[in-house]
Every structure is written in C-alpha cells, then in structure tokens.
Design a protein around this motif. Structure first.
Motif, mmCIF file in Angstrom:
data_model
loop_
_atom_site.group_PDB
_atom_site.id
_atom_site.type_symbol
_atom_site.label_atom_id
_atom_site.label_comp_id
_atom_site.label_asym_id
_atom_site.label_seq_id
_atom_site.Cartn_x
_atom_site.Cartn_y
_atom_site.Cartn_z
ATOM 1 N N SER A 87 34.394 41.668 29.559
ATOM 2 C CA SER A 87 34.213 42.103 30.937
ATOM 3 C C SER A 87 33.372 41.051 31.636
ATOM 4 N N TYR A 88 33.836 40.617 32.800
ATOM 5 C CA TYR A 88 33.081 39.681 33.634
ATOM 6 C C TYR A 88 32.580 40.406 34.882
ATOM 7 N N ILE A 89 31.421 40.020 35.361
ATOM 8 C CA ILE A 89 31.044 40.290 36.746
ATOM 9 C C ILE A 89 31.096 38.957 37.461
ATOM 10 N N ILE A 90 31.923 38.901 38.500
ATOM 11 C CA ILE A 90 32.148 37.643 39.207
ATOM 12 C C ILE A 90 31.644 37.737 40.649
ATOM 13 N N VAL A 103 38.579 53.447 37.740
ATOM 14 C CA VAL A 103 37.480 54.191 37.117
ATOM 15 C C VAL A 103 37.728 54.375 35.627
ATOM 16 N N SER A 104 38.991 54.292 35.187
ATOM 17 C CA SER A 104 39.343 54.454 33.777
ATOM 18 C C SER A 104 39.468 53.128 33.032
ATOM 19 N N SER A 105 39.093 52.033 33.669
ATOM 20 C CA SER A 105 39.203 50.718 33.052
ATOM 21 C C SER A 105 38.000 50.416 32.167
ATOM 22 N N THR A 106 38.245 49.840 31.002
ATOM 23 C CA THR A 106 37.168 49.469 30.087
ATOM 24 C C THR A 106 36.339 48.337 30.663
ATOM 25 N N SER A 107 36.994 47.217 30.955
ATOM 26 C CA SER A 107 36.279 46.027 31.421
ATOM 27 C C SER A 107 36.010 46.044 32.913
ATOM 28 N N GLY A 108 36.782 46.843 33.650
ATOM 29 C CA GLY A 108 36.611 46.905 35.096
ATOM 30 C C GLY A 108 35.702 48.014 35.558
ATOM 31 N N SER A 109 35.259 48.889 34.613
ATOM 32 C CA SER A 109 34.409 50.009 35.012
ATOM 33 C C SER A 109 33.417 50.413 33.931
ATOM 34 N N ASP A 150 38.517 42.102 34.001
ATOM 35 C CA ASP A 150 38.973 41.723 32.662
ATOM 36 C C ASP A 150 39.056 40.203 32.588
ATOM 37 N N SER A 151 38.421 39.600 31.573
ATOM 38 C CA SER A 151 38.388 38.137 31.474
ATOM 39 C C SER A 151 39.776 37.530 31.296
ATOM 40 N N ALA A 152 40.627 38.178 30.492
ATOM 41 C CA ALA A 152 41.958 37.624 30.252
ATOM 42 C C ALA A 152 42.803 37.655 31.521
#
Length: 305
Positions: free
Chosen positions: A125-128, A155-161, A209-211
């Motif tokens: 997970s990135y914060i950009i 809201v249901s995203s692993t890396s986005g939330s 998501d980094s990928a």
C-alpha cells in the motif's frame, strides 16, 4: 458471451440467495452441475473499460483450457462479488485480500490462485502525493493534516483503505470517514481514480495499490515524475482467486492448471502487470485477517488458524 454487470448490487444478490434452501444448496460448491457455464467474477480494481480487453482474453483462455464453458464477469463492487461467492452464484472470484478474508469468514471461500509481480507474490500500500506538495514523508504531511484532502479507494480495499487506514488510525488522525483530522476524506471507489485525483491535485494525498500504481505509470496514465510516495506499507500477499466452499477438487485443479499456464501479456497486464499466476492457499492471508480484526471488520473466531 461475457456479461458486463453494471447494475447488479449486493442486495439483489441477497434476494437471489434467499429464494429458498433448496436452490441455495444446488448452487453451492460450483462446478458440480456439468450443464451450466462456470461463472468467474472480477472486482473493479480499475475502471471497467480499461479491463475489458484483458477480461475478454481471459475468458477465451479459460474456455480453451477448461472442460466446461466459462463466463467472466466484471462486477460493480467488492460487496457484490462477496455476496455472489457466499451464495454459490459464481464459481471463482478475483478478490482483494480483505474482501477474500471476509468471504472466507462468512462462507468458507477458499483461495486457490494468485499472481506474481516480477516473480514475487507481494505488493504494497502506498500513500502518494503530488510533487508540488510541501512534504516528503507521511510525518511531514500529518503536521498539516487539517489542510489535507485525503482519498482512499474502495472502503473494502486492502491497500486502498484497510492498511493505510490502520496506519493513520495508529498515528491518531483517522477513525472513519466522519471522524478524522483531515480537511476532508473521500472514497473514490478504485485505484486509478485515486491516482488521477492526486495527479490532478483534486486531493493532496491518496492511498493506492503499488502494483496498480506502477501499471498506470507504465501505461502513461500517470506521470511518475509528478507523484511522490510518502509512505509504503509492509509486504502484502497478492490478490487471491477464490472458489466457494465445497467446490470439487477436480474443478479447483482445472482452474489452477488453467491460470498457471497463462502467458498472454494482455491478460497478465490487467492484474497489476503480473508476470505469472501461481497457486496459493488461505494461510497466506492470515495477516490480512488479523488487520481486519484490528479494524473491527471480522469476527476472528471463524477464521481458521
């Protein structure tokens, strides 16, 4: 022929699932009714239009490899996929790790395949933030949290939330969309929308998501020179493909064999720029289940050790 599900909702699937015990039991354990097509569902990690060609190619590839007809559907939301999987209306689902552990808890869904990126089954997970913003780290940004419009994905995203939300909660600046120290918090619904919101400076920072971020850069959708990564999570195990509880072993193995033999770049590209598909199992997602429990999203008593 693939159906593009633009109006199906989780509630409508609940209605389907509640039509009677007999119908529900007949649908459970997909792959046992040889006369019907196998249904494969994919979450909206990116906008539907950007995934359409790759999903068409995936459907063709699976139809060539499997001994049954296969239909691949792009579902409108994470919740719709979980409900369809829980009620046995689909035979294989591509889920985010958080969505998967919820389905595993609720109905015993089982992860059988994931993808590798550059030979590794991990992502982050990135914060950009935009390069014009006056900070170079999360610590610096949070000193000005009250001036920051922040974007999560779904809201249901692993890396986005989930994972960035836990990090921000641990730092004392975020509890929910209504309770936080930011100027505003929004949920964009997908990683590409978050990336564009940051790039266009509609928000000061966002989680992604980094990928998928790297894929957007490679495709020229996002200019990497205009974006800086101010926080990176620990390794996260890649998105799983899961089957409903009770699926027969022969069909599971056919799915695994079909996916691990895929070399078509058009297919691999839409799954985070994957280098290959590989087999996986539930043990690789226990850390995500623990994170979900920490954020109050799971009853861990039903998660297997």
């Amino acid at each position: 022929m693939k159906k593009w599900l633009t109006t199906l909702t989780a509630s409508s699937l609940l209605v389907l699932g509640g039509c009677g015990d007999v119908g529900e039991e007949e649908d459970k354990g997909g792959g046992e009714s040889s006369g019907e097509a196998l249904e494969v569902a994919v979450i909206p990690a990116q906008s539907a239009g950007e995934m359409e060609d790759g999903l068409d190619a995936l459907e063709s590839s699976l139809n060539e490899s499997m001994d049954r007809e296969v239909e691949v559907d792009h579902y409108p939301s994470y919740n719709a996929v979980v409900e369809a999987l829980n009620f046995g209306h689909i035979d294989l689902a591509y889920l985010g790790p958080l969505t998967y552990v919820i389905a595993n808890e609720e109905s015993g869904a089982e992860a059988i395949v994931t993808q590798e990126i550059d030979g590794q089954p991990y992502y982050y997970s990135y914060i950009i933030s935009h390069v014009d913003q006056p900070w170079d780290s999360l610590d610096e940004m949070l000193e000005q949290a009250g001036e920051v419009d922040f974007a999560f994905g779904s809201v249901s995203s692993t890396s986005g939330s989930l994972i960035p939300g836990l990090e921000l909660r641990d730092r004392g600046v975020f509890e929910s969309e209504e309770d936080h120290d930011f100027a505003s918090v929004r949920y964009t619904g997908s990683h590409d929308v978050t990336a564009n919101a940051v790039a266009n400076q509609e928000v000061e920072a966002g989680a992604i998501d980094s990928a998928i971020y790297n894929e957007l850069v490679d495709e020229g959708v996002i200019d990497d020179s205009e974006i800086k990564t101010i926080w990176e999570s620990e390794q996260l195990y890649q998105y799983p493909w899961a089957v409903p509880e009770g699926m027969d072993e022969e069909t599971k193995q056919q799915f695994q064999d079909a996916f691990t033999s895929i070399e078509d770049e058009e297919i691999l590209e839409i799954f985070g720029g994957a280098s290959s598909f590989v087999e996986t199992d539930h043990s690789n997602y226990e850390s995500i289940a623990q994170a979900a429990e920490d954020f109050g999203m799971l009853n861990m008593e039903s998660i297997e050790d």
